[in-house]
Design an enzyme around this catalytic site. Structure first.
Site, short mmCIF file in Angstrom:
data_model
loop_
_atom_site.label_atom_id
_atom_site.label_comp_id
_atom_site.label_asym_id
_atom_site.label_seq_id
_atom_site.Cartn_x
_atom_site.Cartn_y
_atom_site.Cartn_z
N GLY A 90 -4.37 -1.43 -37.63
CA GLY A 90 -3.89 -2.60 -36.89
C GLY A 90 -4.52 -3.92 -37.27
O GLY A 90 -4.11 -4.97 -36.76
N GLU A 137 -8.62 2.88 -40.00
CA GLU A 137 -7.37 3.45 -40.54
C GLU A 137 -6.32 2.38 -40.82
O GLU A 137 -5.24 2.38 -40.22
CB GLU A 137 -6.85 4.44 -39.49
CG GLU A 137 -5.77 5.36 -39.92
CD GLU A 137 -5.39 6.27 -38.78
OE1 GLU A 137 -5.39 7.48 -38.99
OE2 GLU A 137 -5.11 5.78 -37.65
N PRO A 138 -6.65 1.45 -41.69
CA PRO A 138 -5.72 0.33 -41.89
C PRO A 138 -4.59 0.65 -42.86
O PRO A 138 -4.74 1.48 -43.76
CB PRO A 138 -6.63 -0.74 -42.51
CG PRO A 138 -7.67 0.04 -43.23
CD PRO A 138 -7.83 1.35 -42.54
N GLY A 139 -3.49 -0.03 -42.67
CA GLY A 139 -2.41 -0.02 -43.65
C GLY A 139 -2.31 -1.44 -44.18
O GLY A 139 -2.79 -1.76 -45.27
N ARG A 188 11.12 -6.49 -42.06
CA ARG A 188 10.21 -7.06 -41.06
C ARG A 188 10.80 -8.27 -40.33
O ARG A 188 10.68 -8.35 -39.10
CB ARG A 188 8.85 -7.41 -41.68
CG ARG A 188 8.15 -6.19 -42.29
CD ARG A 188 6.70 -6.46 -42.64
NE ARG A 188 5.87 -6.50 -41.46
CZ ARG A 188 5.31 -7.58 -40.99
NH1 ARG A 188 5.45 -8.73 -41.63
NH2 ARG A 188 4.60 -7.55 -39.89
N TYR A 243 11.07 -7.70 -36.40
CA TYR A 243 10.00 -8.29 -35.58
C TYR A 243 9.99 -9.81 -35.61
O TYR A 243 9.03 -10.42 -35.12
CB TYR A 243 8.62 -7.85 -36.08
CG TYR A 243 8.49 -6.40 -36.48
CD1 TYR A 243 8.55 -5.39 -35.52
CD2 TYR A 243 8.27 -6.04 -37.80
CE1 TYR A 243 8.42 -4.06 -35.90
CE2 TYR A 243 8.13 -4.73 -38.18
CZ TYR A 243 8.21 -3.74 -37.22
OH TYR A 243 8.06 -2.43 -37.60
N CYS A 287 26.40 -7.47 -44.94
CA CYS A 287 27.48 -7.98 -44.07
C CYS A 287 27.04 -7.91 -42.61
O CYS A 287 27.61 -7.20 -41.81
CB CYS A 287 28.74 -7.18 -44.31
SG CYS A 287 28.48 -5.44 -44.11
N GLU A 288 25.95 -8.62 -42.32
CA GLU A 288 25.48 -8.75 -40.94
C GLU A 288 24.89 -10.13 -40.79
O GLU A 288 24.05 -10.53 -41.61
CB GLU A 288 24.37 -7.72 -40.64
CG GLU A 288 24.91 -6.40 -40.25
CD GLU A 288 23.94 -5.57 -39.40
OE1 GLU A 288 23.97 -4.36 -39.60
OE2 GLU A 288 23.19 -6.11 -38.56
N TYR A 337 4.70 -2.40 -45.33
CA TYR A 337 5.96 -2.23 -44.61
C TYR A 337 7.11 -2.99 -45.27
O TYR A 337 8.01 -3.48 -44.61
CB TYR A 337 5.80 -2.62 -43.13
CG TYR A 337 4.63 -1.90 -42.50
CD1 TYR A 337 4.70 -0.54 -42.24
CD2 TYR A 337 3.42 -2.56 -42.22
CE1 TYR A 337 3.62 0.14 -41.70
CE2 TYR A 337 2.34 -1.88 -41.69
CZ TYR A 337 2.44 -0.54 -41.43
OH TYR A 337 1.38 0.15 -40.91
N1 LLP Z 1 -2.80 4.25 -37.55
C1 LLP Z 1 -1.73 4.63 -36.84
C2 LLP Z 1 -1.82 5.79 -35.97
C3 LLP Z 1 -0.54 3.88 -36.92
O1 LLP Z 1 0.51 4.25 -36.21
C4 LLP Z 1 -0.48 2.76 -37.77
C5 LLP Z 1 0.75 1.97 -37.90
C6 LLP Z 1 -1.62 2.41 -38.52
C7 LLP Z 1 -2.79 3.18 -38.37
C8 LLP Z 1 -1.67 1.25 -39.46
O2 LLP Z 1 -1.39 0.04 -38.85
P1 LLP Z 1 -1.63 -1.31 -39.68
O3 LLP Z 1 -3.07 -1.35 -40.04
O4 LLP Z 1 -0.79 -1.21 -40.90
O5 LLP Z 1 -1.19 -2.40 -38.80
N2 LLP Z 1 6.19 -1.73 -39.34
C9 LLP Z 1 5.29 -2.61 -38.60
C10 LLP Z 1 4.00 -1.96 -38.27
C11 LLP Z 1 4.14 -0.61 -37.57
C12 LLP Z 1 2.98 0.24 -37.87
C13 LLP Z 1 3.11 1.63 -37.38
N3 LLP Z 1 1.86 2.30 -37.33
C14 LLP Z 1 5.12 -3.94 -39.36
O6 LLP Z 1 5.81 -4.14 -40.36
O7 LLP Z 1 4.35 -4.78 -38.94
#
Ligand code: LLP
Length: 417
Positions: free
Chosen positions: A223, A264-266, A303, A307, A338-339, A374
């Site tokens: 997050g 646990e970052p993405g 995105r 959002y 087409c939206e 994402y």
């Molecule tokens: N851990 C868990 C259990 C999660 O569900 C997620 C994201 C992450 C870690 C990583 O979150 P991050 O660090 O990437 O924010 N599609 C959306 C974000 C939804 C993320 C879902 N879970 C966007 O484009 O902002």
């Protein structure tokens, strides 16, 4: 503010972008390996970094993570298979499966390879217990509140389907089936505000002590936000780490066991590494708006429509303008679908929000920035537009890491007879 492409980053030069366009055609995703490595280093104080691969699940990105000792989170059978293909061995907690449901095929795989399961529901624990007592499990706790850059990305609180509301009940199931509880996990959402940190950590401490089990890990979830706008601040990683580390130390000393702290970052690792390059096909005006239409829409980058997300935009003019300064025009940047909602320049509520863009003509190119997280991983083939290629800039070279899907490949699954 949007501008013509001016950047000091080595990957992003006009020459490079035009080379890529010539070689791979538009639209395409491009990632810069150096940016990912830079972000990884910022988190080095944490005992374990676990990449939330859903943010950018290309096998080559996962290989890069593995080379830097990053562990991986998987949320589906497909993500487990991706981790394997990237060379992750199912040992040392390298792969953890996180979910709120447990399909038969996943449970089979997790048991076969002893992959720890981070359970977001009591039903999951029951299923694991019935099939394999002793299996390593985590509890994903719903801490009764959430946070996120959008209401759809909050993953805690009573309106969230995620996590276990009553960890004590989870413990009774764990005991009943003699499961091996190794970790506690809290992820309150994506794009979290550091102001909530104290509350999250207190909750982790409270439940770790109430559960009173000799666990090996606690996870702070993901997050961590990145600045998408120039006005947004970078997250203070030191404060983030210090608060969690303090929590780890308290839990570790009160439970009298050694605990490792995971993050646990993405997005934090990959968002800023990626761009989407598209071509401008039409510039048209209504009474009120100037629309710039691209060959890439929300089928590629979801995105903004999902959002109301902001992504910086820059322009590559096909011909270098001798006058140099292009007039700035308030424009709406939109896709080919087409939206009417297929628009990249929107506000939080999805309403059209014109952006200051240098004057463009069909044939010019556009770069949508900070799309490494994402972006590709959430793409679809809506309107029967094939998935676009992914390219990685590594060691001063561009490497194709996913081919463009052909229409034949797109239609193949429907060739039943
Ligand atoms: N851990 C868990 C259990 C999660 O569900 C997620 C994201 C992450 C870690 C990583 O979150 P991050 O660090 O990437 O924010 N599609 C959306 C974000 C939804 C993320 C879902 N879970 C966007 O484009 O902002």
């Amino acid at each position: 503010m949007s501008d013509t492409l001016k950047t000091s980053k080595k990957m992003l030069t006009r020459k490079n972008v035009l080379y890529l366009i010539k070689k791979y055609k538009t639209p395409m995703w491009v990632y810069n390996e150096d940016t990912i490595i830079k972000q990884i280093k910022k988190l080095k104080k944490f005992d374990i970094i676990r990449f939330a691969q859903k943010s950018c699940s290309n096998i080559h990105i996962l290989k890069l993570m593995r080379n830097y000792n990053i562990k991986v989170d998987a949320v589906s059978l497909g993500e487990i298979e991706r981790a394997f293909l990237a060379g992750y061995l199912p040992k040392n907690n390298n792969i953890v499966y996180t979910s709120d449901i447990l399909e038969k095929s996943v449970l089979k795989k997790a048991i076969q390879y002893n992959i720890p399961i981070n359970a977001g529901s009591i039903d999951m624990l029951k299923k694991i217990g019935k099939k394999r007592p002793q299996h390593p499990v985590w509890i994903r706790i719903n801490p009764k509140f959430g946070d996120g850059h959008h209401i759809k990305t909050k993953t805690g609180g009573k309106d969230s389907k995620h996590g276990i509301w009553n960890p004590m009940k989870a413990l009774s199931i764990i005991k009943k089936y003699q499961l091996n509880l190794i970790g506690l996990h809290i992820h309150i959402g994506s794009g979290v505000n550091i102001k909530n940190l104290y509350q999250v950590c207190s909750y982790m401490e409270k439940y770790a002590l109430l559960l009173n089990q000799k666990i090996k890990f606690i996870s702070a979830g993901g997050g961590l936000n990145v600045p998408y706008k120039s006005t947004e601040k970078k997250i203070d990683i030191d404060s983030y780490f210090n608060q969690w580390n303090q929590t780890k130390k308290i839990i570790s000393s009160k439970l009298n066991c050694s605990i490792q702290l995971e993050i646990e970052p993405g997005r934090f690792l990959v968002a800023q590494s990626g761009i989407l390059i598209a071509k401008i096909y039409s510039v048209k005006k209504t009474e009120k708006n100037t629309f710039i239409l691209l060959n890439s829409g929300f089928n590629d980058l979801m995105r903004p429509i999902l959002y109301g997300s902001y992504h910086k935009i820059t322009i590559i003019h096909r011909k270098i303008n001798k006058v140099k300064n292009h007039p700035i025009i308030n424009s709406i940047v939109a896709g080919p679908l087409c939206e009417s909602g297929d628009v990249f320049t929107v506000d939080y509520n999805g309403m059209l929000l014109p952006r200051k863009i240098p004057k463009v003509s069909p044939g010019d190119y556009i770069i949508i920035h900070d799309t490494g997280a994402y972006g590709a991983s959430m793409s679809s083939t809506y309107n029967s537009r094939p998935l676009i290629p992914e390219i990685l800039y590594s060691d001063n070279t561009f490497k194709l890491i996913r081919k463009r899907q052909s229409i034949k490949e797109l239609l193949q699954l429907e060739t039943i007879i």
